[in-house]
Design a protein around this motif. Structure first.
Motif, PDB file in Angstrom:
ATOM      1  N   ASP A 160       0.766  -1.228   0.162  1.00  0.00           N
ATOM      2  CA  ASP A 160       0.038   0.045   0.006  1.00  0.00           C
ATOM      3  C   ASP A 160       1.057   1.289  -0.117  1.00  0.00           C
ATOM      4  O   ASP A 160       0.509   2.085  -0.586  1.00  0.00           O
ATOM      5  CB  ASP A 160      -0.900  -0.126   1.157  1.00  0.00           C
ATOM      6  N   GLU A 163       2.283   1.941  -3.420  1.00  0.00           N
ATOM      7  CA  GLU A 163       1.191   2.205  -4.372  1.00  0.00           C
ATOM      8  C   GLU A 163       0.818   3.569  -4.399  1.00  0.00           C
ATOM      9  O   GLU A 163       0.683   4.358  -5.329  1.00  0.00           O
ATOM     10  CB  GLU A 163       0.154   1.227  -4.258  1.00  0.00           C
ATOM     11  N   LYS A 219      -0.770   2.342 -13.834  1.00  0.00           N
ATOM     12  CA  LYS A 219      -1.127   0.898 -13.558  1.00  0.00           C
ATOM     13  C   LYS A 219      -0.143   0.052 -12.422  1.00  0.00           C
ATOM     14  O   LYS A 219       1.131  -0.101 -12.880  1.00  0.00           O
ATOM     15  CB  LYS A 219      -1.239   0.200 -14.676  1.00  0.00           C
ATOM     16  N   TYR A 221       0.994  -3.261 -10.319  1.00  0.00           N
ATOM     17  CA  TYR A 221       0.319  -4.710 -10.370  1.00  0.00           C
ATOM     18  C   TYR A 221       1.150  -5.225  -9.213  1.00  0.00           C
ATOM     19  O   TYR A 221       2.368  -4.937  -9.031  1.00  0.00           O
ATOM     20  CB  TYR A 221       0.609  -5.362 -11.568  1.00  0.00           C
ATOM     21  N   ALA A 291      -5.248  -7.120  -3.371  1.00  0.00           N
ATOM     22  CA  ALA A 291      -5.664  -6.561  -4.456  1.00  0.00           C
ATOM     23  C   ALA A 291      -6.974  -5.911  -4.142  1.00  0.00           C
ATOM     24  O   ALA A 291      -7.280  -4.832  -4.730  1.00  0.00           O
ATOM     25  CB  ALA A 291      -5.473  -7.057  -5.867  1.00  0.00           C
ATOM     26  N   ALA A 292      -7.728  -7.030  -3.846  1.00  0.00           N
ATOM     27  CA  ALA A 292      -9.196  -6.555  -3.546  1.00  0.00           C
ATOM     28  C   ALA A 292      -9.428  -5.598  -2.513  1.00  0.00           C
ATOM     29  O   ALA A 292     -10.650  -4.825  -2.531  1.00  0.00           O
ATOM     30  CB  ALA A 292      -9.904  -7.839  -3.019  1.00  0.00           C
ATOM     31  N   ASN A 294      -7.491  -2.914  -1.819  1.00  0.00           N
ATOM     32  CA  ASN A 294      -7.054  -1.673  -2.356  1.00  0.00           C
ATOM     33  C   ASN A 294      -7.216  -1.349  -3.806  1.00  0.00           C
ATOM     34  O   ASN A 294      -6.577  -1.994  -4.831  1.00  0.00           O
ATOM     35  CB  ASN A 294      -5.402  -1.600  -2.300  1.00  0.00           C
ATOM     36  N   ALA A 295      -8.353  -0.445  -4.248  1.00  0.00           N
ATOM     37  CA  ALA A 295      -8.528  -0.358  -5.487  1.00  0.00           C
ATOM     38  C   ALA A 295      -7.241   0.209  -6.475  1.00  0.00           C
ATOM     39  O   ALA A 295      -7.571   0.333  -7.476  1.00  0.00           O
ATOM     40  CB  ALA A 295      -9.807   0.747  -5.489  1.00  0.00           C
ATOM     41  N   GLY A 296      -6.170   0.648  -5.870  1.00  0.00           N
ATOM     42  CA  GLY A 296      -5.226   1.283  -6.402  1.00  0.00           C
ATOM     43  C   GLY A 296      -4.249   0.584  -7.237  1.00  0.00           C
ATOM     44  O   GLY A 296      -3.418   0.866  -7.901  1.00  0.00           O
ATOM     45  N   ALA A 298      -4.003  -2.514 -10.050  1.00  0.00           N
ATOM     46  CA  ALA A 298      -4.444  -2.885 -11.222  1.00  0.00           C
ATOM     47  C   ALA A 298      -4.922  -4.321 -11.180  1.00  0.00           C
ATOM     48  O   ALA A 298      -5.506  -4.617 -12.200  1.00  0.00           O
ATOM     49  CB  ALA A 298      -3.709  -2.271 -12.361  1.00  0.00           C
ATOM     50  N   GLY A 299      -4.040  -5.091 -10.556  1.00  0.00           N
ATOM     51  CA  GLY A 299      -4.690  -6.422 -10.447  1.00  0.00           C
ATOM     52  C   GLY A 299      -3.393  -7.259  -9.817  1.00  0.00           C
ATOM     53  O   GLY A 299      -2.379  -6.858  -9.494  1.00  0.00           O
TER      54      GLY A 299
END
Length: 437
Positions: A160, A163, A219, A221, A291-292, A294-296, A298-299
Protein backbone atom coordinates in the motif's frame (compact mmCIF):
# COMPACT_ATOMS: atom_id res chain seq x y z
CA UNK A 1 -5.17 -0.57 -21.87
CA UNK A 2 -5.20 -4.05 -23.38
CA UNK A 3 -6.83 -2.84 -26.58
CA UNK A 4 -4.29 -0.04 -26.89
CA UNK A 5 -1.43 -2.51 -26.73
CA UNK A 6 -2.99 -4.79 -29.30
CA UNK A 7 -3.59 -1.80 -31.57
CA UNK A 8 0.01 -0.67 -31.09
CA UNK A 9 1.23 -4.13 -32.03
CA UNK A 10 -0.92 -4.16 -35.14
CA UNK A 11 0.29 -0.71 -36.21
CA UNK A 12 3.91 -1.70 -35.66
CA UNK A 13 3.53 -4.84 -37.73
CA UNK A 14 2.10 -2.84 -40.62
CA UNK A 15 4.75 -0.15 -40.44
CA UNK A 16 2.65 2.67 -39.01
CA UNK A 17 4.01 5.31 -36.67
CA UNK A 18 3.25 4.54 -33.03
CA UNK A 19 3.22 6.65 -29.87
CA UNK A 20 6.01 7.01 -27.35
CA UNK A 21 6.96 3.78 -25.58
CA UNK A 22 5.13 2.69 -22.46
CA UNK A 23 7.41 3.09 -19.44
CA UNK A 24 7.45 0.12 -17.07
CA UNK A 25 9.35 -0.44 -13.84
CA UNK A 26 9.91 -3.85 -12.25
CA UNK A 27 10.49 -3.59 -8.49
CA UNK A 28 11.81 -6.77 -6.90
CA UNK A 29 14.80 -8.91 -6.04
CA UNK A 30 16.72 -11.93 -7.34
CA UNK A 31 13.44 -13.53 -8.43
CA UNK A 32 13.17 -10.55 -10.78
CA UNK A 33 16.74 -10.27 -12.04
CA UNK A 34 17.09 -14.01 -12.42
CA UNK A 35 19.83 -14.96 -9.90
CA UNK A 36 21.99 -16.85 -12.47
CA UNK A 37 22.80 -16.83 -16.16
CA UNK A 38 21.57 -17.18 -18.80
CA UNK A 39 18.62 -15.20 -17.42
CA UNK A 40 20.52 -12.75 -15.20
CA UNK A 41 22.62 -11.31 -18.01
CA UNK A 42 20.05 -11.64 -20.77
CA UNK A 43 19.29 -8.77 -23.17
CA UNK A 44 20.90 -6.24 -20.83
CA UNK A 45 21.49 -3.71 -23.58
CA UNK A 46 17.77 -3.17 -24.03
CA UNK A 47 16.67 -2.60 -20.42
CA UNK A 48 17.79 -0.19 -17.70
CA UNK A 49 19.24 -1.95 -14.65
CA UNK A 50 18.79 0.96 -12.24
CA UNK A 51 21.01 -0.58 -9.55
CA UNK A 52 24.02 -1.19 -11.77
CA UNK A 53 27.23 0.74 -10.95
CA UNK A 54 27.07 4.17 -12.56
CA UNK A 55 30.52 5.83 -12.65
CA UNK A 56 29.02 8.45 -14.98
CA UNK A 57 26.90 9.83 -12.13
CA UNK A 58 28.20 12.18 -9.43
CA UNK A 59 26.52 10.41 -6.52
CA UNK A 60 27.88 7.21 -4.90
CA UNK A 61 24.71 5.14 -5.32
CA UNK A 62 24.95 1.60 -6.65
CA UNK A 63 28.71 1.31 -6.52
CA UNK A 64 28.66 -2.39 -5.64
CA UNK A 65 29.39 -4.38 -8.77
CA UNK A 66 27.58 -7.54 -7.71
CA UNK A 67 24.89 -6.65 -5.24
CA UNK A 68 25.89 -8.62 -2.16
CA UNK A 69 27.31 -11.66 -3.94
CA UNK A 70 30.30 -12.01 -6.22
CA UNK A 71 28.42 -14.40 -8.50
CA UNK A 72 25.73 -11.84 -9.37
CA UNK A 73 27.60 -9.24 -11.42
CA UNK A 74 25.75 -6.33 -13.05
CA UNK A 75 24.22 -5.39 -15.40
CA UNK A 76 21.09 -7.43 -14.80
CA UNK A 77 18.45 -8.23 -17.41
CA UNK A 78 16.40 -11.03 -15.91
CA UNK A 79 12.68 -11.48 -16.34
CA UNK A 80 12.18 -7.82 -17.40
CA UNK A 81 14.65 -8.34 -20.26
CA UNK A 82 12.83 -11.49 -21.42
CA UNK A 83 9.58 -9.50 -21.25
CA UNK A 84 11.24 -6.78 -23.35
CA UNK A 85 12.27 -9.31 -25.99
CA UNK A 86 8.74 -10.70 -26.16
CA UNK A 87 7.27 -7.20 -26.47
CA UNK A 88 9.70 -6.23 -29.22
CA UNK A 89 8.75 -9.30 -31.21
CA UNK A 90 5.07 -8.44 -30.81
CA UNK A 91 5.69 -4.88 -31.95
CA UNK A 92 4.67 -3.38 -28.60
CA UNK A 93 7.01 -0.59 -27.54
CA UNK A 94 8.02 -0.75 -23.89
CA UNK A 95 10.77 1.24 -22.17
CA UNK A 96 11.78 -1.29 -19.49
CA UNK A 97 13.59 -0.59 -16.21
CA UNK A 98 14.26 -2.76 -13.17
CA UNK A 99 15.11 -1.74 -9.60
CA UNK A 100 16.19 -4.89 -7.79
CA UNK A 101 18.26 -6.01 -4.85
CA UNK A 102 19.17 -9.44 -3.49
CA UNK A 103 16.47 -10.61 -1.04
CA UNK A 104 14.77 -7.19 -1.03
CA UNK A 105 11.27 -6.92 0.40
CA UNK A 106 8.80 -4.19 -0.53
CA UNK A 107 9.55 -2.64 2.84
CA UNK A 108 13.25 -2.72 1.97
CA UNK A 109 12.55 -0.88 -1.27
CA UNK A 110 10.45 1.78 0.42
CA UNK A 111 12.75 2.38 3.40
CA UNK A 112 16.12 1.63 1.77
CA UNK A 113 16.96 -0.75 4.61
CA UNK A 114 19.27 -3.03 2.61
CA UNK A 115 22.10 -0.55 2.11
CA UNK A 116 22.33 3.21 2.44
CA UNK A 117 24.06 3.43 -0.94
CA UNK A 118 21.15 1.76 -2.70
CA UNK A 119 18.41 4.37 -3.11
CA UNK A 120 15.70 1.94 -4.14
CA UNK A 121 12.84 4.28 -3.25
CA UNK A 122 14.64 6.95 -5.26
CA UNK A 123 14.48 4.68 -8.29
CA UNK A 124 10.70 4.50 -8.00
CA UNK A 125 10.59 8.31 -7.90
CA UNK A 126 13.10 8.81 -10.69
CA UNK A 127 10.60 8.72 -13.57
CA UNK A 128 6.91 9.00 -14.27
CA UNK A 129 5.98 5.38 -14.86
CA UNK A 130 3.03 4.10 -16.88
CA UNK A 131 3.21 0.64 -15.28
CA UNK A 132 4.91 -0.64 -12.13
CA UNK A 133 5.16 -4.34 -11.24
CA UNK A 134 5.78 -5.04 -7.55
CA UNK A 135 7.33 -8.36 -6.55
CA UNK A 136 7.55 -9.08 -2.83
CA UNK A 137 10.17 -11.25 -1.12
CA UNK A 138 9.34 -14.86 -1.97
CA UNK A 139 7.56 -15.99 1.21
CA UNK A 140 6.79 -12.69 2.94
CA UNK A 141 3.09 -12.65 2.02
CA UNK A 142 2.41 -16.05 3.60
CA UNK A 143 0.34 -16.56 6.77
CA UNK A 144 1.89 -16.54 10.23
CA UNK A 145 4.49 -19.26 10.75
CA UNK A 146 4.34 -20.54 7.18
CA UNK A 147 7.70 -19.23 6.03
CA UNK A 148 11.02 -18.00 7.38
CA UNK A 149 10.16 -14.48 6.22
CA UNK A 150 6.37 -14.72 6.55
CA UNK A 151 5.03 -11.31 7.57
CA UNK A 152 1.70 -10.65 5.90
CA UNK A 153 0.99 -7.37 7.77
CA UNK A 154 4.31 -5.98 6.56
CA UNK A 155 3.67 -7.13 2.98
CA UNK A 156 0.19 -5.61 2.97
CA UNK A 157 1.27 -2.32 4.54
CA UNK A 158 4.24 -1.72 2.27
CA UNK A 159 2.46 -2.77 -0.90
CA UNK A 160 0.00 0.00 0.00
CA UNK A 161 2.80 2.43 0.84
CA UNK A 162 4.47 1.99 -2.54
CA UNK A 163 1.16 2.15 -4.41
CA UNK A 164 0.34 5.46 -2.70
CA UNK A 165 3.89 6.75 -3.31
CA UNK A 166 3.48 6.09 -7.03
CA UNK A 167 -0.05 7.46 -7.36
CA UNK A 168 -0.15 10.29 -4.80
CA UNK A 169 3.49 10.87 -3.95
CA UNK A 170 3.00 13.03 -0.87
CA UNK A 171 5.79 13.41 1.68
CA UNK A 172 5.11 11.75 5.01
CA UNK A 173 6.56 10.90 8.39
CA UNK A 174 5.35 7.92 10.40
CA UNK A 175 6.27 5.25 12.91
CA UNK A 176 5.52 1.64 12.06
CA UNK A 177 4.09 0.95 15.51
CA UNK A 178 1.48 3.66 14.96
CA UNK A 179 0.83 2.48 11.41
CA UNK A 180 0.16 -1.11 12.47
CA UNK A 181 -1.87 -0.04 15.50
CA UNK A 182 -4.09 2.04 13.22
CA UNK A 183 -4.65 -0.98 10.99
CA UNK A 184 -4.98 -3.77 13.57
CA UNK A 185 -5.91 -1.96 16.77
CA UNK A 186 -2.79 -2.89 18.72
CA UNK A 187 0.70 -4.30 18.40
CA UNK A 188 -0.56 -7.60 19.81
CA UNK A 189 -3.23 -7.82 17.11
CA UNK A 190 -0.62 -7.09 14.44
CA UNK A 191 1.50 -9.97 15.74
CA UNK A 192 -1.56 -12.23 15.87
CA UNK A 193 -2.28 -11.34 12.23
CA UNK A 194 1.13 -12.65 11.21
CA UNK A 195 3.56 -9.83 11.85
CA UNK A 196 6.71 -10.18 13.90
CA UNK A 197 7.03 -8.45 17.24
CA UNK A 198 9.98 -6.40 16.00
CA UNK A 199 8.17 -5.14 12.91
CA UNK A 200 4.82 -4.47 14.57
CA UNK A 201 6.45 -2.61 17.48
CA UNK A 202 9.10 -0.64 15.58
CA UNK A 203 8.97 2.96 16.80
CA UNK A 204 11.65 4.43 14.50
CA UNK A 205 10.55 7.65 12.82
CA UNK A 206 10.39 7.19 9.05
CA UNK A 207 10.62 10.34 6.93
CA UNK A 208 9.67 9.93 3.29
CA UNK A 209 10.17 12.76 0.77
CA UNK A 210 7.61 13.54 -1.90
CA UNK A 211 7.68 11.71 -5.22
CA UNK A 212 8.22 14.40 -7.89
CA UNK A 213 7.17 11.95 -10.60
CA UNK A 214 3.91 10.70 -9.14
CA UNK A 215 1.38 9.50 -11.69
CA UNK A 216 -2.23 8.97 -10.69
CA UNK A 217 -2.82 7.11 -13.95
CA UNK A 218 -0.04 4.55 -13.45
CA UNK A 219 -1.07 0.90 -13.45
CA UNK A 220 0.43 -0.82 -10.40
CA UNK A 221 0.40 -4.62 -10.34
CA UNK A 222 1.30 -7.17 -7.69
CA UNK A 223 3.21 -10.23 -8.92
CA UNK A 224 2.19 -13.47 -7.20
CA UNK A 225 5.32 -15.43 -6.33
CA UNK A 226 5.61 -19.20 -6.70
CA UNK A 227 5.72 -22.18 -4.36
CA UNK A 228 9.18 -23.41 -3.36
CA UNK A 229 10.24 -27.06 -3.32
CA UNK A 230 12.80 -26.24 -0.61
CA UNK A 231 9.88 -25.40 1.73
CA UNK A 232 7.99 -28.57 0.84
CA UNK A 233 10.27 -31.59 0.40
CA UNK A 234 12.59 -33.04 3.09
CA UNK A 235 16.25 -32.27 2.55
CA UNK A 236 19.40 -31.11 4.31
CA UNK A 237 19.81 -27.38 4.82
CA UNK A 238 22.09 -25.70 2.30
CA UNK A 239 24.22 -22.60 1.93
CA UNK A 240 25.57 -20.98 -1.19
CA UNK A 241 29.02 -22.21 -2.20
CA UNK A 242 31.30 -19.22 -1.61
CA UNK A 243 34.18 -20.62 -3.70
CA UNK A 244 33.97 -17.96 -6.40
CA UNK A 245 35.06 -18.04 -9.20
CA UNK A 246 35.63 -21.80 -8.98
CA UNK A 247 31.88 -22.05 -8.41
CA UNK A 248 30.71 -19.11 -10.53
CA UNK A 249 27.05 -19.16 -9.52
CA UNK A 250 27.19 -19.89 -5.78
CA UNK A 251 25.16 -23.05 -6.17
CA UNK A 252 23.88 -24.66 -2.96
CA UNK A 253 25.92 -27.10 -0.90
CA UNK A 254 25.01 -28.86 2.33
CA UNK A 255 25.49 -26.66 5.38
CA UNK A 256 27.99 -28.42 7.66
CA UNK A 257 28.77 -25.43 9.86
CA UNK A 258 26.88 -26.78 12.88
CA UNK A 259 29.23 -29.00 14.97
CA UNK A 260 26.25 -30.99 16.19
CA UNK A 261 25.46 -31.96 12.58
CA UNK A 262 28.80 -32.41 10.80
CA UNK A 263 27.09 -34.03 7.82
CA UNK A 264 24.27 -31.51 7.64
CA UNK A 265 20.93 -31.05 9.38
CA UNK A 266 17.32 -31.26 8.14
CA UNK A 267 16.04 -27.98 6.78
CA UNK A 268 12.88 -26.42 8.20
CA UNK A 269 9.81 -27.24 6.11
CA UNK A 270 6.55 -25.32 6.06
CA UNK A 271 4.33 -27.15 3.56
CA UNK A 272 5.37 -30.80 3.80
CA UNK A 273 1.75 -31.88 4.29
CA UNK A 274 0.06 -29.46 1.90
CA UNK A 275 2.67 -29.65 -0.86
CA UNK A 276 3.38 -27.13 -3.58
CA UNK A 277 -0.36 -26.70 -4.19
CA UNK A 278 -0.95 -25.72 -0.57
CA UNK A 279 1.76 -23.08 -0.65
CA UNK A 280 0.45 -21.77 -3.96
CA UNK A 281 -3.05 -21.50 -2.48
CA UNK A 282 -1.80 -19.43 0.45
CA UNK A 283 0.14 -17.12 -1.86
CA UNK A 284 -2.89 -16.77 -4.12
CA UNK A 285 -5.09 -15.82 -1.18
CA UNK A 286 -2.62 -13.25 0.15
CA UNK A 287 -2.13 -11.43 -3.14
CA UNK A 288 -5.80 -11.57 -4.09
CA UNK A 289 -6.80 -10.18 -0.69
CA UNK A 290 -4.37 -7.27 -0.99
CA UNK A 291 -5.53 -6.38 -4.50
CA UNK A 292 -9.18 -6.61 -3.46
CA UNK A 293 -8.62 -4.39 -0.43
CA UNK A 294 -6.95 -1.58 -2.37
CA UNK A 295 -8.51 -0.28 -5.58
CA UNK A 296 -5.19 1.39 -6.37
CA UNK A 297 -3.86 -1.92 -7.65
CA UNK A 298 -4.59 -2.81 -11.25
CA UNK A 299 -4.52 -6.51 -10.43
CA UNK A 300 -2.37 -9.53 -9.66
CA UNK A 301 -0.04 -11.11 -12.22
CA UNK A 302 -0.52 -14.86 -11.60
CA UNK A 303 3.01 -16.17 -12.09
CA UNK A 304 2.80 -18.51 -9.10
CA UNK A 305 -0.50 -19.86 -10.41
CA UNK A 306 1.15 -20.61 -13.75
CA UNK A 307 3.93 -22.53 -11.99
CA UNK A 308 1.33 -24.65 -10.23
CA UNK A 309 -0.62 -25.17 -13.46
CA UNK A 310 2.53 -26.44 -15.16
CA UNK A 311 3.01 -28.92 -12.31
CA UNK A 312 -0.64 -29.98 -12.19
CA UNK A 313 -0.87 -30.57 -15.94
CA UNK A 314 2.24 -32.73 -15.99
CA UNK A 315 4.37 -30.31 -17.97
CA UNK A 316 6.74 -29.45 -15.12
CA UNK A 317 8.57 -31.59 -12.60
CA UNK A 318 6.49 -32.11 -9.44
CA UNK A 319 8.77 -34.18 -7.20
CA UNK A 320 12.13 -35.95 -7.06
CA UNK A 321 13.94 -32.70 -6.27
CA UNK A 322 16.14 -34.32 -3.61
CA UNK A 323 17.75 -37.72 -3.19
CA UNK A 324 16.90 -40.07 -0.31
CA UNK A 325 19.95 -38.64 1.45
CA UNK A 326 18.40 -35.17 1.29
CA UNK A 327 20.73 -33.56 -1.22
CA UNK A 328 20.09 -31.96 -4.61
CA UNK A 329 18.97 -34.46 -7.20
CA UNK A 330 20.65 -34.03 -10.55
CA UNK A 331 18.41 -33.83 -13.59
CA UNK A 332 18.23 -36.74 -15.98
CA UNK A 333 17.20 -36.57 -19.65
CA UNK A 334 13.74 -38.05 -19.06
CA UNK A 335 12.83 -35.43 -16.45
CA UNK A 336 10.03 -33.01 -17.17
CA UNK A 337 10.67 -29.27 -17.33
CA UNK A 338 12.18 -28.07 -14.06
CA UNK A 339 10.88 -24.59 -13.25
CA UNK A 340 13.34 -24.16 -10.37
CA UNK A 341 17.08 -23.61 -10.21
CA UNK A 342 19.40 -25.83 -8.13
CA UNK A 343 18.44 -24.19 -4.82
CA UNK A 344 14.73 -25.01 -5.45
CA UNK A 345 13.94 -21.46 -4.47
CA UNK A 346 14.80 -19.34 -7.49
CA UNK A 347 13.41 -19.96 -10.94
CA UNK A 348 15.38 -21.82 -13.58
CA UNK A 349 15.55 -20.39 -17.09
CA UNK A 350 12.30 -22.25 -17.75
CA UNK A 351 10.59 -20.69 -14.74
CA UNK A 352 11.84 -17.22 -15.63
CA UNK A 353 10.62 -17.66 -19.19
CA UNK A 354 7.20 -18.73 -17.95
CA UNK A 355 7.15 -15.73 -15.62
CA UNK A 356 7.88 -13.35 -18.49
CA UNK A 357 5.21 -14.96 -20.67
CA UNK A 358 2.55 -14.51 -17.98
CA UNK A 359 3.56 -10.89 -17.39
CA UNK A 360 3.54 -10.22 -21.13
CA UNK A 361 0.08 -11.68 -21.61
CA UNK A 362 -1.34 -9.93 -18.56
CA UNK A 363 -0.04 -6.49 -19.52
CA UNK A 364 -0.63 -6.57 -23.28
CA UNK A 365 -3.68 -8.77 -23.75
CA UNK A 366 -1.76 -10.68 -26.42
CA UNK A 367 -1.91 -14.47 -26.21
CA UNK A 368 1.56 -15.80 -25.24
CA UNK A 369 0.91 -18.76 -27.55
CA UNK A 370 1.24 -16.24 -30.39
CA UNK A 371 5.00 -16.76 -30.42
CA UNK A 372 5.16 -20.45 -31.20
CA UNK A 373 8.15 -22.75 -31.49
CA UNK A 374 10.62 -20.28 -32.97
CA UNK A 375 10.32 -17.56 -30.32
CA UNK A 376 13.63 -15.72 -29.97
CA UNK A 377 14.05 -15.37 -26.18
CA UNK A 378 13.53 -19.10 -25.68
CA UNK A 379 16.14 -19.88 -28.31
CA UNK A 380 18.58 -17.38 -26.79
CA UNK A 381 18.15 -18.97 -23.36
CA UNK A 382 18.64 -22.51 -24.64
CA UNK A 383 15.01 -23.56 -24.23
CA UNK A 384 14.00 -26.06 -26.90
CA UNK A 385 11.12 -25.29 -29.30
CA UNK A 386 8.87 -27.97 -27.80
CA UNK A 387 9.39 -26.73 -24.27
CA UNK A 388 8.87 -23.12 -25.36
CA UNK A 389 5.48 -24.00 -26.83
CA UNK A 390 4.49 -25.93 -23.69
CA UNK A 391 5.32 -22.97 -21.46
CA UNK A 392 3.54 -20.54 -23.76
CA UNK A 393 0.44 -22.71 -23.56
CA UNK A 394 0.61 -22.80 -19.75
CA UNK A 395 0.79 -19.00 -19.65
CA UNK A 396 -2.13 -18.72 -22.06
CA UNK A 397 -4.26 -21.25 -20.17
CA UNK A 398 -3.58 -19.57 -16.83
CA UNK A 399 -4.64 -16.15 -18.07
CA UNK A 400 -7.65 -17.59 -19.88
CA UNK A 401 -8.70 -19.45 -16.72
CA UNK A 402 -8.94 -16.08 -15.00
CA UNK A 403 -11.32 -14.82 -17.66
CA UNK A 404 -8.84 -12.61 -19.46
CA UNK A 405 -9.57 -12.23 -23.19
CA UNK A 406 -6.44 -12.73 -25.26
CA UNK A 407 -5.74 -11.79 -28.85
CA UNK A 408 -3.63 -13.75 -31.30
CA UNK A 409 -1.16 -12.00 -33.61
CA UNK A 410 -0.46 -14.56 -36.35
CA UNK A 411 3.04 -15.72 -37.18
CA UNK A 412 5.29 -13.45 -35.16
CA UNK A 413 8.33 -15.71 -35.53
CA UNK A 414 11.40 -13.66 -34.73
CA UNK A 415 14.03 -16.30 -34.07
CA UNK A 416 17.01 -15.82 -36.41
CA UNK A 417 17.74 -19.53 -36.09
CA UNK A 418 14.42 -20.18 -37.82
CA UNK A 419 15.45 -18.36 -40.96
CA UNK A 420 15.80 -14.73 -39.97
CA UNK A 421 12.11 -13.98 -39.72
CA UNK A 422 11.32 -10.67 -38.08
CA UNK A 423 8.27 -9.18 -36.38
CA UNK A 424 5.18 -9.65 -38.46
CA UNK A 425 6.83 -12.01 -40.96
CA UNK A 426 4.54 -14.73 -42.24
CA UNK A 427 5.86 -18.26 -41.80
CA UNK A 428 4.71 -21.71 -42.82
CA UNK A 429 5.66 -23.00 -39.38
CA UNK A 430 3.13 -23.27 -36.58
CA UNK A 431 2.68 -20.04 -34.62
CA UNK A 432 -0.31 -20.69 -32.44
CA UNK A 433 -2.29 -21.90 -35.45
CA UNK A 434 -5.35 -23.75 -34.30
CA UNK A 435 -5.07 -22.53 -30.73
CA UNK A 436 -7.79 -19.94 -31.16
CA UNK A 437 -8.42 -17.19 -28.69
Amino acid sequence: MKNLYVLAASLAIHGAVVAAPTTILFVGNSYTFGRVDPVMGYNVGNVDDMTRPRPDLPDPNFTETAGTRAWEPHPWGGVPAIFKQLADQAGVDFDVSLSTRNAASLRGHFLNTANTDWDLRGNIAKRKWDIVVLQEQSDAALPKGRGANANNPQFAAYADKIEKFIHVGAAESYRERAMYTAIYGSVANCVAAGGTQSSCDNNTLRTIPANPNKNAAAKVYLLQTWARPDMVFPHLATVADANYPTVPDGRPIVDTSNPAFPNGYPDTLYYEQEGLAGMTADLRAAFAAKAAANAGFAGVIPVGEAFQRAVDTGIAKADGFYTAEGVYSMLVPQDKINLWWDDYLHASKYGSYLSALVIFGKLTGINPATFGATEKAAADLGIGPGDAVKLQRVAWEQLAAEGMPLNMIPCLHANPAAGGAGPGTRSAQACGRGLGR
